[in-house]
Design an enzyme around this catalytic site. Structure first.
Site, PDB file in Angstrom:
ATOM      1  N   VAL A  32      18.721   3.374  43.723  1.00  0.00           N
ATOM      2  CA  VAL A  32      18.454   3.427  42.571  1.00  0.00           C
ATOM      3  C   VAL A  32      17.785   3.659  41.525  1.00  0.00           C
ATOM      4  O   VAL A  32      18.147   4.610  40.805  1.00  0.00           O
ATOM      5  CB  VAL A  32      20.240   3.143  42.162  1.00  0.00           C
ATOM      6  CG1 VAL A  32      20.191   1.963  41.882  1.00  0.00           C
ATOM      7  CG2 VAL A  32      20.614   4.262  41.031  1.00  0.00           C
ATOM      8  N   ASP A  33      17.151   3.167  41.476  1.00  0.00           N
ATOM      9  CA  ASP A  33      16.105   2.333  41.359  1.00  0.00           C
ATOM     10  C   ASP A  33      15.451   3.984  41.126  1.00  0.00           C
ATOM     11  O   ASP A  33      15.253   4.249  39.667  1.00  0.00           O
ATOM     12  CB  ASP A  33      15.644   0.962  41.565  1.00  0.00           C
ATOM     13  CG  ASP A  33      14.104   0.857  40.741  1.00  0.00           C
ATOM     14  OD1 ASP A  33      14.184   1.775  39.242  1.00  0.00           O
ATOM     15  OD2 ASP A  33      13.698  -0.077  40.666  1.00  0.00           O
TER      16      ASP A  33
HETATM   17  N1  AR6 Z   1      24.325   6.714  42.509  1.00  0.00           N
HETATM   18  C1  AR6 Z   1      25.066   5.507  42.774  1.00  0.00           C
HETATM   19  N2  AR6 Z   1      24.545   4.951  44.437  1.00  0.00           N
HETATM   20  C2  AR6 Z   1      23.997   5.032  44.033  1.00  0.00           C
HETATM   21  C3  AR6 Z   1      22.263   5.582  43.855  1.00  0.00           C
HETATM   22  C4  AR6 Z   1      22.777   6.624  43.553  1.00  0.00           C
HETATM   23  N3  AR6 Z   1      21.809   7.416  43.603  1.00  0.00           N
HETATM   24  N4  AR6 Z   1      21.402   5.533  45.739  1.00  0.00           N
HETATM   25  C5  AR6 Z   1      21.739   4.918  45.836  1.00  0.00           C
HETATM   26  N5  AR6 Z   1      23.046   4.210  45.437  1.00  0.00           N
HETATM   27  P1  AR6 Z   1      19.284  -0.032  45.945  1.00  0.00           P
HETATM   28  P2  AR6 Z   1      19.618  -3.168  45.449  1.00  0.00           P
HETATM   29  C6  AR6 Z   1      23.602   2.421  44.955  1.00  0.00           C
HETATM   30  O1  AR6 Z   1      18.697  -0.399  47.840  1.00  0.00           O
HETATM   31  O2  AR6 Z   1      19.688  -3.367  46.982  1.00  0.00           O
HETATM   32  C7  AR6 Z   1      15.486  -0.645  44.973  1.00  0.00           C
HETATM   33  O3  AR6 Z   1      13.473  -0.716  45.700  1.00  0.00           O
HETATM   34  C8  AR6 Z   1      23.415   2.092  47.115  1.00  0.00           C
HETATM   35  O4  AR6 Z   1      24.334   2.977  48.045  1.00  0.00           O
HETATM   36  O5  AR6 Z   1      19.293   1.482  45.381  1.00  0.00           O
HETATM   37  O6  AR6 Z   1      19.658  -3.783  44.438  1.00  0.00           O
HETATM   38  C9  AR6 Z   1      14.680  -1.393  43.866  1.00  0.00           C
HETATM   39  O7  AR6 Z   1      13.172  -1.020  43.238  1.00  0.00           O
HETATM   40  C10 AR6 Z   1      23.954   1.111  47.286  1.00  0.00           C
HETATM   41  O8  AR6 Z   1      25.200   0.594  47.178  1.00  0.00           O
HETATM   42  O9  AR6 Z   1      19.238  -1.393  45.104  1.00  0.00           O
HETATM   43  C11 AR6 Z   1      14.719  -2.657  44.378  1.00  0.00           C
HETATM   44  O10 AR6 Z   1      13.552  -2.948  45.234  1.00  0.00           O
HETATM   45  C12 AR6 Z   1      23.427   0.711  45.650  1.00  0.00           C
HETATM   46  O11 AR6 Z   1      23.340   1.792  45.124  1.00  0.00           O
HETATM   47  C13 AR6 Z   1      15.831  -2.777  45.384  1.00  0.00           C
HETATM   48  O12 AR6 Z   1      15.775  -1.773  46.187  1.00  0.00           O
HETATM   49  C14 AR6 Z   1      22.269  -0.560  45.879  1.00  0.00           C
HETATM   50  O13 AR6 Z   1      21.442   0.182  45.902  1.00  0.00           O
HETATM   51  C15 AR6 Z   1      17.280  -3.177  44.782  1.00  0.00           C
HETATM   52  O14 AR6 Z   1      17.960  -3.217  45.821  1.00  0.00           O
END
Ligand code: AR6
Length: 169
Positions: A32-33
């Site tokens: 998501v980042d």
């Molecule tokens: N909209 C809504 N939810 C989303 C989207 C979106 N566009 N994309 C992904 N998700 P993650 P973390 C969900 O990996 O575990 C990054 O590299 C996804 O399905 O984004 O907190 C950062 O820079 C999941 O349920 O974040 C950090 O290094 C949720 O968002 C690291 O990842 C979180 O997944 C953070 O890891």
């Protein structure tokens, strides 16, 4: 506070703030980042660079640049290490600090992704329970709306079940 569950891409939401599941550098990443930085454009990275980082469990607010939302609240969630390394407290603190910032900035609507449940490996059910319980507990002082954005139908079902279970407690 009103609690809503939506399925979809958080970067498309036209709300006062979307939350970014960031890392401590605040300089972007995957998941998501990555989607938030791609949607917002280079202005967001420049503002994040200026802030200089954020500790796990804390939160900072920036503008949202080219995104339809007005602000981005960045919070680095904990990396899951089995659950005995303070992960639940840190995750709860992410939600609390985001809600606190929303209240201080007088935001009406804040949308959360499932912080830590992607790359950081936090089990979805446990993480969603912390998210919904923390938001429900905040209810008294925050008059706005918290939106939980699910990125899969599994996550949507979990959030809906928890929201119902917790609201009828
Ligand atoms: N909209 C809504 N939810 C989303 C989207 C979106 N566009 N994309 C992904 N998700 P993650 P973390 C969900 O990996 O575990 C990054 O590299 C996804 O399905 O984004 O907190 C950062 O820079 C999941 O349920 O974040 C950090 O290094 C949720 O968002 C690291 O990842 C979180 O997944 C953070 O890891």
């Amino acid at each position: 506070m009103k609690i809503t569950v939506l399925i979809g891409d958080i970067t498309k939401l036209q709300v006062d703030a979307i939350v970014n599941a960031a890392n401590c550098s605040l300089l972007g990443g995957g998941g998501v980042d990555g989607a938030i930085h791609r949607g917002a454009g280079p202005g967001l990275l420049a503002e994040c660079r200026e802030i200089g980082g954020c500790r796990t469990g804390e939160a900072v607010i920036t503008k949202a640049y080219c995104l339809p939302a007005k602000h981005v609240v960045h919070t680095p969630g904990p990396v899951w290490n089995g659950g005995n390394r303070g992960e639940p407290e840190l995750l709860r603190s992410c939600y609390l600090n985001c809600l606190r910032l929303a209240e201080e900035t007088k935001l009406q609507t804040i949308a959360f992704p499932a912080i830590s449940t992607g790359v950081y490996g936090y089990p979805l059910l446990e993480a969603s329970r912390i998210a919904v319980e923390t938001a429900t507990g905040w209810e008294k002082s925050f008059p706005g709306e918290a939106i939980f954005v699910a990125f899969s139908s599994e996550a949507e079902n979990i959030y809906k079940k928890l929201a119902e279970e917790i609201s009828t407690k």
